[in-house]
Design an enzyme around this catalytic site. Structure first.
Site, PDB file in Angstrom:
ATOM      1  N   CYS A   1     117.483  48.277  50.816  1.00  0.00           N
ATOM      2  CA  CYS A   1     116.966  47.487  51.935  1.00  0.00           C
ATOM      3  C   CYS A   1     118.173  47.121  52.801  1.00  0.00           C
ATOM      4  O   CYS A   1     119.161  47.845  52.802  1.00  0.00           O
ATOM      5  CB  CYS A   1     116.163  46.275  51.454  1.00  0.00           C
ATOM      6  SG  CYS A   1     117.124  44.992  50.618  1.00  0.00           S
TER       7      CYS A   1
ATOM      8  N   ARG B   1     114.317  42.131  48.835  1.00  0.00           N
ATOM      9  CA  ARG B   1     113.386  43.217  48.515  1.00  0.00           C
ATOM     10  C   ARG B   1     113.919  44.216  47.507  1.00  0.00           C
ATOM     11  O   ARG B   1     113.253  44.514  46.510  1.00  0.00           O
ATOM     12  CB  ARG B   1     112.974  43.955  49.795  1.00  0.00           C
ATOM     13  CG  ARG B   1     112.170  43.106  50.745  1.00  0.00           C
ATOM     14  CD  ARG B   1     111.928  43.813  52.061  1.00  0.00           C
ATOM     15  NE  ARG B   1     113.196  43.943  52.792  1.00  0.00           N
ATOM     16  CZ  ARG B   1     113.339  44.606  53.927  1.00  0.00           C
ATOM     17  NH1 ARG B   1     112.309  45.237  54.465  1.00  0.00           N
ATOM     18  NH2 ARG B   1     114.508  44.656  54.539  1.00  0.00           N
TER      19      ARG B   1
ATOM     20  N   ASP C   1     110.943  42.578  55.803  1.00  0.00           N
ATOM     21  CA  ASP C   1     111.934  41.669  55.235  1.00  0.00           C
ATOM     22  C   ASP C   1     111.425  40.230  55.260  1.00  0.00           C
ATOM     23  O   ASP C   1     111.127  39.695  56.327  1.00  0.00           O
ATOM     24  CB  ASP C   1     113.223  41.778  56.045  1.00  0.00           C
ATOM     25  CG  ASP C   1     114.412  41.148  55.352  1.00  0.00           C
ATOM     26  OD1 ASP C   1     114.223  40.476  54.316  1.00  0.00           O
ATOM     27  OD2 ASP C   1     115.530  41.335  55.853  1.00  0.00           O
TER      28      ASP C   1
END
Length: 146
Positions: free
Chosen positions: A9, A15, A117
């Protein structure tokens, strides 16, 4: 056969470490190793506190984590690279064009779903991201554990 999976990410504090933990757990007891990194990692930062809280609320004990920057070496060593958003594919390929063909969305099996996000978005965003990551990790695990 996939032996090393890398999850990517941006910051590597929300994440990708969550996905690393969930996919790693879903692939037990296989010998597939799951790691994570960030395209713009907050190097050496721990798992974001809300991400950690959401993992705990779902029965997981958050793993020790320190964010790390994505490197050409990490890309080269990985057999499969899973990213959260389409533009992350471009980020990986800009760093290592030879990775083409082994970079996919974590949400590939959910109609190429992107996982946005949750950083600085409040707890509901983390809960939503967790749910999407959990679904995607289970779908990948079913295909990888065959």
């Amino acid at each position: 056969m996939f032996k090393k999976i890398l999850i990517v990410c941006i910051g590597n504090i929300c994440r990708s470490p969550t996905a690393q933990q969930l996919l790693g757990a879903a692939l037990q007891p296989s010998d597939i190793k799951v790691s994570s990194a960030g395209l713009a990692a907050l190097r050496d930062h721990p798992l974001e506190s809300t991400a950690s809280e959401v993992l705990r609320e779902h029965g997981h004990v958050p793993q020790e984590h320190r964010a790390r920057q994505l490197s050409v070496e990490a890309v080269s060593e990985a057999d499969l690279i899973l990213v959260m958003e389409q533009h992350h594919v471009d980020g990986v390929l800009n760093l290592a064009p030879e990775a083409r063909g082994k970079v996919f969305l974590l949400g590939k099996w959910q109609q190429e779903r992107e996982i946005r996000d949750p950083y600085r978005q409040g707890k509901p965003a983390f809960v939503q991201a967790y749910a999407l990551i959990e679904q995607a990790a289970e779908a990948w695990a079913q295909r990888l554990a065959r």
